[in-house]
Scaffold this active site. Structure first.
Site, PDB file in Angstrom:
ATOM      1  N   ARG A  13     -46.298 -13.336  16.333  1.00 25.90           N
ATOM      2  CA  ARG A  13     -45.367 -13.668  15.234  1.00 25.90           C
ATOM      3  C   ARG A  13     -45.289 -15.032  14.849  1.00 25.90           C
ATOM      4  O   ARG A  13     -44.917 -15.535  13.728  1.00 25.90           O
ATOM      5  CB  ARG A  13     -44.057 -12.955  15.483  1.00 25.90           C
ATOM      6  CG  ARG A  13     -44.110 -11.624  15.406  1.00 25.90           C
ATOM      7  CD  ARG A  13     -42.525 -10.835  15.342  1.00 25.90           C
ATOM      8  NE  ARG A  13     -42.717  -9.117  15.265  1.00 25.90           N
ATOM      9  CZ  ARG A  13     -41.748  -8.626  14.996  1.00 25.90           C
ATOM     10  NH1 ARG A  13     -40.754  -9.070  15.396  1.00 25.90           N
ATOM     11  NH2 ARG A  13     -41.716  -7.333  15.249  1.00 25.90           N
TER      12      ARG A  13
ATOM     13  N   ASP B 214     -26.350 -10.169   7.306  1.00 23.08           N
ATOM     14  CA  ASP B 214     -27.409 -10.099   8.087  1.00 23.08           C
ATOM     15  C   ASP B 214     -27.653 -11.577   8.362  1.00 23.08           C
ATOM     16  O   ASP B 214     -27.376 -12.515   7.501  1.00 23.08           O
ATOM     17  CB  ASP B 214     -28.916  -9.528   7.509  1.00 23.08           C
ATOM     18  CG  ASP B 214     -29.777  -9.225   8.243  1.00 23.08           C
ATOM     19  OD1 ASP B 214     -29.747  -8.016   8.845  1.00 23.08           O
ATOM     20  OD2 ASP B 214     -30.524 -10.070   9.069  1.00 23.08           O
TER      21      ASP B 214
HETATM   22  C1  LIG Z   1     -33.554  -3.122  12.750  1.00 27.52           C
HETATM   23  S1  LIG Z   1     -32.645  -3.720  11.664  1.00 27.52           S
HETATM   24  C2  LIG Z   1     -31.586  -2.621  11.216  1.00 27.52           C
HETATM   25  C3  LIG Z   1     -30.920  -2.311   9.494  1.00 27.52           C
HETATM   26  C4  LIG Z   1     -30.013  -1.319   9.477  1.00 27.52           C
HETATM   27  N1  LIG Z   1     -28.736  -1.488   9.992  1.00 27.52           N
HETATM   28  C5  LIG Z   1     -30.709  -0.133   9.874  1.00 27.52           C
HETATM   29  O1  LIG Z   1     -30.262   0.641  10.899  1.00 27.52           O
HETATM   30  O2  LIG Z   1     -31.374   0.607   9.238  1.00 27.52           O
HETATM   31  C6  LIG Z   1     -31.715  -5.078  12.492  1.00 27.52           C
HETATM   32  C7  LIG Z   1     -31.225  -6.258  11.792  1.00 27.52           C
HETATM   33  O3  LIG Z   1     -30.395  -6.879  12.408  1.00 27.52           O
HETATM   34  C8  LIG Z   1     -30.439  -8.352  12.199  1.00 27.52           C
HETATM   35  N2  LIG Z   1     -29.882  -9.064  13.333  1.00 27.52           N
HETATM   36  C9  LIG Z   1     -30.229  -9.449  14.573  1.00 27.52           C
HETATM   37  N3  LIG Z   1     -29.602 -10.029  14.994  1.00 27.52           N
HETATM   38  C10 LIG Z   1     -28.323 -10.342  14.571  1.00 27.52           C
HETATM   39  C11 LIG Z   1     -27.256 -11.298  14.762  1.00 27.52           C
HETATM   40  N4  LIG Z   1     -27.167 -11.931  15.755  1.00 27.52           N
HETATM   41  N5  LIG Z   1     -26.269 -11.206  13.488  1.00 27.52           N
HETATM   42  C12 LIG Z   1     -26.514 -10.579  12.372  1.00 27.52           C
HETATM   43  N6  LIG Z   1     -27.703  -9.985  12.100  1.00 27.52           N
HETATM   44  C13 LIG Z   1     -28.649  -9.724  13.255  1.00 27.52           C
HETATM   45  C14 LIG Z   1     -31.595  -8.681  12.025  1.00 27.52           C
HETATM   46  O4  LIG Z   1     -32.186  -9.871  11.003  1.00 27.52           O
HETATM   47  C15 LIG Z   1     -32.263  -7.095  11.154  1.00 27.52           C
HETATM   48  O5  LIG Z   1     -32.349  -7.203   9.914  1.00 27.52           O
END
Ligand SMILES: C[S@@+](CC[C@H](N)C(=O)[O-])C[C@H]1O[C@@H](n2cnc3c(N)ncnc32)[C@H](O)[C@@H]1O
Length: 306
Positions: free
Chosen positions: A49, A158
């Site tokens: 990545r 996010d």
């Molecule tokens: C797998 S996606 C989940 C999206 C949605 N909640 C779903 O279940 O379909 C995880 C998201 O968490 C965000 N994320 C990861 N670490 C984070 C943090 N410390 N604070 C806020 N968002 C975070 C990532 O950028 C990503 O967009």
């Protein structure tokens, strides 16, 4: 396939491999900034990545890339690096049974309250490219088509500014709308004629998108009637997960408020006084107050007393 199209291979063939020290330094930085744990098994993934980021700076080693990240000018690149390593997989109406529970059990009394002048607040925490908060908005609008006339808001946050930009654009491949009925598609989307569809204004007006790292200070006051935080904390270490659940309880002070989490996540024992399991991955806020000090932000891995 060309070497450039297969970054991992290209990195290896050019001798560009993450050393033990570079992997340790990057995974510490990622954990500190996001709470995300990079297990040693993720090394090849991390390398592949980040290879694109190296190329975009014309750098020829991970050592030089780590030096850039740690330099005074590294702030922009640290954000890009985090954007490159986060998993943003999502889809409309993901885990449909949770949306059914919302529609059939949770929203009716809340919408009645809003129609009588009350306020309704929902938070989609870790909303990725917006499919989750828009699915929430559509569910609200299906039950109450004039929802925008009441004090009803969805906050969608996010960490990654790139996914928030896409979410705000509200433009999705038409094939990704498959979970919706033809009527719902018609109600909530406008086809743009190029294989994409745009979210209609009514749903957009209900949602506010913001960049927010869940580890940081939360620049808003509760109270959220519903929080969706699904498939986010699964990447965090245990201590960070525990603190987060308790902080959510601090912005859900009304007993009966609801927390929906991912189906492979579970609430830690420390959060149990604040939430009772309803079913599957849905929890109901109890009447127990959260001590003020447990609602404070805490950096990943940092000692609470530090
Ligand atoms: C797998 S996606 C989940 C999206 C949605 N909640 C779903 O279940 O379909 C995880 C998201 O968490 C965000 N994320 C990861 N670490 C984070 C943090 N410390 N604070 C806020 N968002 C975070 C990532 O950028 C990503 O967009």
């Amino acid at each position: 396939m060309t070497a450039a199209a297969r970054p991992e291979q290209a990195a290896n063939s050019a001798g560009l491999e993450l050393s033990d020290a570079e992997f340790a330094s990057l995974s510490q930085m990622i954990h500190r900034e996001t709470g995300i744990v990079m297990a040693p098994s993720k090394r090849a993934l991390l390398q592949s990545r980040l290879y694109k980021r190296l190329r975009s700076h014309g750098l020829d080693s991970f050592g030089a890339y780590c030096a850039l990240l740690e330099s005074g000018d590294g702030q922009f690149e640290r954000r890009e690096m985090i954007s490159a390593i986060t998993t943003n997989v999502t889809r409309f109406l993901r885990e449909p049974h949770q949306f059914r529970e919302l529609r059939e059990e949770v929203l009716p009394p809340l919408l009645e309250h809003a129609q009588n002048g009350g306020r309704l607040r929902i938070w989609s925490a870790g909303c990725s490219t917006g499919e989750e908060p828009y699915s929430l908005a559509f569910t609200l609008l299906d039950l109450l088509p004039e929802a925008t006339r009441h004090d009803i808001r969805i906050l969608a946050t996010d960490l990654d500014p790139n996914v928030i930009r896409k979410a705000e654009a509200g433009r999705y491949p038409t094939e990704s709308l498959a979970p919706f009925s033809p009527e719902a598609r018609q109600d909530h989307f406008r086809p743009t004629g190029d294989g994409f569809s745009e979210v209609r204004d009514k749903a957009r007006r209900l949602v506010t998108f913001r960049v927010l790292n869940l580890l940081d200070d939360w620049p808003f006051r509760g109270d959220f009637d519903v929080i969706f935080c699904r498939n986010v904390v699964i990447y965090f270490d245990d201590a960070t997960q525990r603190r987060l659940w308790t902080r959510f309880a601090g912005v859900q002070t009304r007993p009966g408020a609801r927390l929906f989490i991912g189906h492979s996540e579970r609430l830690s024992d420390e959060a149990r006084p604040y939430y009772r399991l309803n079913r599957g991955a849905s929890y109901v806020r109890t009447d127990r107050d959260v001590p003020q000090q447990d609602t404070q932000p805490a950096r990943a891995g940092a000692d609470r007393s530090a």
